[in-house]
Scaffold this motif. Sequence first.
Motif, PDB file in Angstrom:
ATOM      1  N   ASP A  95      53.534  57.890  11.826  1.00 20.96           N
ATOM      2  CA  ASP A  95      53.536  59.504  11.460  1.00 20.96           C
ATOM      3  C   ASP A  95      54.346  59.845  11.094  1.00 20.96           C
ATOM      4  O   ASP A  95      54.777  60.430  10.332  1.00 20.96           O
ATOM      5  CB  ASP A  95      52.513  59.975  13.043  1.00 20.96           C
ATOM      6  N   LEU A  96      55.398  59.910  12.099  1.00 22.41           N
ATOM      7  CA  LEU A  96      57.021  60.525  12.284  1.00 22.41           C
ATOM      8  C   LEU A  96      58.095  60.172  10.952  1.00 22.41           C
ATOM      9  O   LEU A  96      57.930  61.485  10.033  1.00 22.41           O
ATOM     10  CB  LEU A  96      57.777  60.521  13.405  1.00 22.41           C
TER      11      LEU A  96
ATOM     12  N   ASN B 182      54.360  63.617   9.213  1.00 24.78           N
ATOM     13  CA  ASN B 182      53.397  64.212  10.043  1.00 24.78           C
ATOM     14  C   ASN B 182      53.948  64.333  11.866  1.00 24.78           C
ATOM     15  O   ASN B 182      53.973  63.556  12.218  1.00 24.78           O
ATOM     16  CB  ASN B 182      52.167  63.137  10.249  1.00 24.78           C
ATOM     17  N   ASN B 183      54.648  66.168  11.631  1.00 21.94           N
ATOM     18  CA  ASN B 183      55.340  65.864  12.991  1.00 21.94           C
ATOM     19  C   ASN B 183      54.414  66.613  14.688  1.00 21.94           C
ATOM     20  O   ASN B 183      54.333  67.379  15.036  1.00 21.94           O
ATOM     21  CB  ASN B 183      56.134  66.675  12.747  1.00 21.94           C
ATOM     22  N   GLU B 184      52.513  66.114  14.080  1.00 21.92           N
ATOM     23  CA  GLU B 184      51.777  66.800  14.655  1.00 21.92           C
ATOM     24  C   GLU B 184      52.224  66.248  16.372  1.00 21.92           C
ATOM     25  O   GLU B 184      51.585  67.487  17.115  1.00 21.92           O
ATOM     26  CB  GLU B 184      50.341  66.699  14.961  1.00 21.92           C
TER      27      GLU B 184
ATOM     28  N   LEU C 115      55.394  65.530  17.849  1.00 20.19           N
ATOM     29  CA  LEU C 115      56.075  66.709  17.759  1.00 20.19           C
ATOM     30  C   LEU C 115      55.605  68.232  18.939  1.00 20.19           C
ATOM     31  O   LEU C 115      56.001  68.852  19.948  1.00 20.19           O
ATOM     32  CB  LEU C 115      57.165  66.907  17.283  1.00 20.19           C
ATOM     33  N   ARG C 116      54.676  68.836  18.179  1.00 20.24           N
ATOM     34  CA  ARG C 116      53.413  69.477  18.209  1.00 20.24           C
ATOM     35  C   ARG C 116      53.200  69.549  19.805  1.00 20.24           C
ATOM     36  O   ARG C 116      52.717  70.330  21.293  1.00 20.24           O
ATOM     37  CB  ARG C 116      53.066  70.093  17.574  1.00 20.24           C
TER      38      ARG C 116
ATOM     39  N   MET D 233      63.973  67.313  18.475  1.00 21.58           N
ATOM     40  CA  MET D 233      63.848  66.313  17.765  1.00 21.58           C
ATOM     41  C   MET D 233      65.347  65.198  17.949  1.00 21.58           C
ATOM     42  O   MET D 233      65.377  64.654  16.696  1.00 21.58           O
ATOM     43  CB  MET D 233      65.104  67.800  16.796  1.00 21.58           C
TER      44      MET D 233
ATOM     45  N   ARG E 208      62.980  62.675  17.427  1.00 20.60           N
ATOM     46  CA  ARG E 208      62.562  62.634  16.588  1.00 20.60           C
ATOM     47  C   ARG E 208      63.105  61.463  15.750  1.00 20.60           C
ATOM     48  O   ARG E 208      62.452  60.283  15.459  1.00 20.60           O
ATOM     49  CB  ARG E 208      61.458  63.566  15.545  1.00 20.60           C
TER      50      ARG E 208
ATOM     51  N   SER F 126      60.240  73.163   8.242  1.00 16.30           N
ATOM     52  CA  SER F 126      58.675  72.937   8.463  1.00 16.30           C
ATOM     53  C   SER F 126      58.031  74.109   9.710  1.00 16.30           C
ATOM     54  O   SER F 126      57.483  74.703   9.540  1.00 16.30           O
ATOM     55  CB  SER F 126      58.310  71.854  10.195  1.00 16.30           C
TER      56      SER F 126
END
Length: 197
Positions: free
Chosen positions: A14-15, A19-21, A23-24, A58, A61, A164
């Motif tokens: 995803d990353l 798609n950084n969902e 991380l949220r 970050m 990630r 973002s």
Amino acid sequence: MSQEEAKWESIINDLKNGNNEVLRIFFEKHSRYCISRLTKENQCTKADAEDIFVESIMNLREKLVAGTVDKVMNERSYLYKTCYNMFLVRYRNQKKVNSLSDEITRFYYDSEYQSEETKAMTNELMKITMSAWEHLTEKCRDILHFFYVDKLRMEEISHLMELSNADVAKSTKSRCYKKFMEKAMELKEAESIPSKK
């Protein structure tokens, strides 16, 4: 492949696909814990703790995408350990950075009543500052200008720079400022070393 390995493989894919969902989700689940521990146990200001936590997200990630980390057994512990290490690095460098930052700040308060020696020092520091500024990427110069000169909010900066969100803008600004100060210190130290003839 175990369920845990499959989960992290999916997260990494995803990353990599933008798609950084996740991380949220990490932010919402662990920010209060990490920020609270940093402020209560390490005399870290809330603003610095928030910056550090965003940087830790970050950092995770980047490591997942680069393949240097393929899974994390305990997300909260991993993120706090990263936060604590980042805090220690900041703490060790803070006095040196603050010292030079104070000198650079004086550039903007020049006075006709300065002595010739003070003016010479101010001119030298101005040259160092401009040289350090030129070493930054255009992206770093832009974000620092938007924040410190134009006084824009992080939400506005993230929109202008097509980042973002505001947290990414804040983390980017912190990294750029750190690079600027480190380069300025490096140049100042080099100026203080007599050249060999």
